[in-house]
Design an enzyme around this catalytic site. Structure first.
Site, PDB file in Angstrom:
ATOM      1  N   CYS A 115       0.833  -1.210   0.000  1.00 51.63           N
ATOM      2  CA  CYS A 115       0.000   0.000   0.000  1.00 51.63           C
ATOM      3  C   CYS A 115       0.868   1.261   0.000  1.00 51.63           C
ATOM      4  CB  CYS A 115      -0.908  -0.013   1.222  1.00 51.63           C
ATOM      5  SG  CYS A 115      -2.034   1.379   1.235  1.00 51.63           S
ATOM      6  N   HIS A 163       3.941  -5.991  -7.336  1.00 55.78           N
ATOM      7  CA  HIS A 163       3.406  -4.906  -8.154  1.00 55.78           C
ATOM      8  C   HIS A 163       4.614  -4.154  -8.696  1.00 55.78           C
ATOM      9  CE1 HIS A 163       0.424  -1.303  -8.597  1.00 55.78           C
ATOM     10  NE2 HIS A 163       1.317  -1.346  -9.569  1.00 55.78           N
ATOM     11  N   ASN A 180       1.895  -8.266 -10.969  1.00 56.15           N
ATOM     12  CA  ASN A 180       0.782  -7.329 -10.825  1.00 56.15           C
ATOM     13  C   ASN A 180       1.206  -5.981 -11.404  1.00 56.15           C
ATOM     14  OD1 ASN A 180      -0.493  -5.441  -8.028  1.00 56.15           O
ATOM     15  ND2 ASN A 180      -1.653  -6.103  -9.794  1.00 56.15           N
ATOM     16  N   ASP A 205      -0.785  -3.087 -14.445  1.00 61.92           N
ATOM     17  CA  ASP A 205      -1.131  -2.779 -15.839  1.00 61.92           C
ATOM     18  C   ASP A 205      -1.671  -3.969 -16.625  1.00 61.92           C
ATOM     19  OD1 ASP A 205      -0.236  -0.326 -15.105  1.00 61.92           O
ATOM     20  OD2 ASP A 205       1.555  -0.306 -16.359  1.00 61.92           O
TER      21      ASP A 205
END
Length: 382
Positions: A113, A185, A217, A219
């Site tokens: 996050c 990500h 992860n 796009d």
């Protein structure tokens, strides 16, 4: 087509005892991936669908809103819960509670996050920089989950910013401490959701982490993107977040793509109207009609994106408050309008990059195992 066929010949993705087929995970999204939206996505294809993020402390303290958020459908399996935490002791207690009360079948831990209110306290994507503390949190969760056969997975970003890259250490430490899979990500915390995801980092992590699956992860806005990511990075599966907003049929497309079948054409406006109606009914069942329809409003612009719907009608969709009113509005749409090319490509928040706000002195010592103070955000949902 070479890359695509190579992707399809990979062994099936397994996360602990759970086979994930196709190898697609719905990322938890605050205010989005509640039981209604997960059900809608599941109806389009198999895979793994993760509940909204839950704060470990709020779970242990039995925060009423948090307990409400961990609702699963009776036929939802595996029940997948994402936990946020900064303290090994609280994380261990939270996972022990999940085990003792049979609350979930899979635990995913969020160290990705980038939101300032989280990183400012040393949580989320700031935390893997403290590698010993990160390892202790993973270990505490795995230790509590293991006897029950519950796999623990770990999601993180490339690092805090270009000068503080943490993902290779995080992958190695997660693997060494018993994680069942890792997900990367391909952005730093500083990038938030802006720019493009760096898929080469996913490829490097895959080379670095040898014994557990690596998921990519960032796009994935179409089934082709998923196949391309698998082919380019060698990753074992993909995690889809913003790409399915207002487009839950992306999971049907992914199912077809991974089976080597042609990807279905995008739905006409009439079919989109049907999906919107189904989403509304599921939310109404989950939250009650008024609250559920209010919750649906945030999805409207994504569902109608690119379709020739007048601004007045769009505005009314954004104010919808009952199923009857929704039916009237849907009746005003032309069901035969084909899926617009304008609706392809990135969706969801893009935002802009920015400096990551960190606690005072956070970067001084990566081996410091002090638990950051007041970093346990007291509410779930991110």
């Amino acid at each position: 087509m070479g890359g695509v066929t190579a992707t399809l010949s990979k062994p099936a993705l397994k996360i602990g005892p759970h086979q994930v087929d196709p190898p697609v995970v719905l990322a938890p999204m605050a205010g989005i991936t509640n039981v209604a939206f997960r059900r809608l996505c599941r109806e389009y294809g198999a895979g793994l669908y993760v509940c909204e993020m839950i704060t470990s402390r709020a779970l242990v303290e039995r925060h009423p809103k948090t307990l409400e958020m961990i609702t699963f459908d009776p036929d939802e399996h595996p029940r997948s819960m994402q936990l946020y935490g900064v303290d090994p002791v609280t994380m261990g207690k939270a996972v022990q509670m999940i085990v003792d009360e049979n609350l979930a079948d899979h635990v995913d831990m969020n160290f990705g996050c980038p939101v300032p209110k989280v990183t400012r306290k040393g949580g989320g994507s700031a935390l893997p920089y403290k590698r010993r503390l990160f390892a202790e949190i993973v270990q505490a969760a795995v230790r509590a989950a293991e006897p029950a056969g519950i796999p623990v997975t770990v999601k993180f970003r490339i690092g805090i910013d270009d000068d503080h890259i943490t993902y290779l250490d995080a992958g190695r430490l997660a693997e060494e401490n018993g994680a069942a899979a890792v997900a990367l990500h391909g952005r730093t915390a500083a990038q938030r959701y802006s720019g493009t995801a760096d898929w080469t980092a996913i490829a490097r992590l895959k080379e670095h982490v040898k014994t557990i699956p690596v998921l990519g992860n960032g796009d994935i806005f179409s089934a082709d993107d998923a196949l391309r990511m698998m082919a380019e990075t060698g990753c074992d599966g993909v995690v889809v977040g913003r790409g399915c907003l207002g487009r839950p049929w992306l999971f049907r497309d992914l199912q077809a793509a991974f089976a080597g079948e042609p990807i279905p054409e995008g739905p006409k406006l009439g079919e989109v109207a049907g999906v919107l109606k189904r989403h509304a009914e599921l939310l109404a069942d989950h939250m009650g009609e008024e609250k559920g329809l209010r919750d649906l409003r945030k999805h409207m612009s994504q569902y109608l994106r690119g379709f020739p719907v007048g601004s007045d009608l769009r505005h009314q969709f954004g104010l919808v408050s009952s199923l009857a009113q929704l039916d009237d509005l849907l009746a005003g749409l032309d069901p035969d309008v084909p899926f617009p090319t304008d609706a392809e490509g990135p969706r969801g928040r893009q935002g802009s990059a920015g400096k990551v706000v960190l606690p005072e002195g956070w970067l001084d010592d990566p081996d410091d195992i002090t638990v950051p103070t007041a970093a346990e955000i007291d509410h779930s949902g991110g």
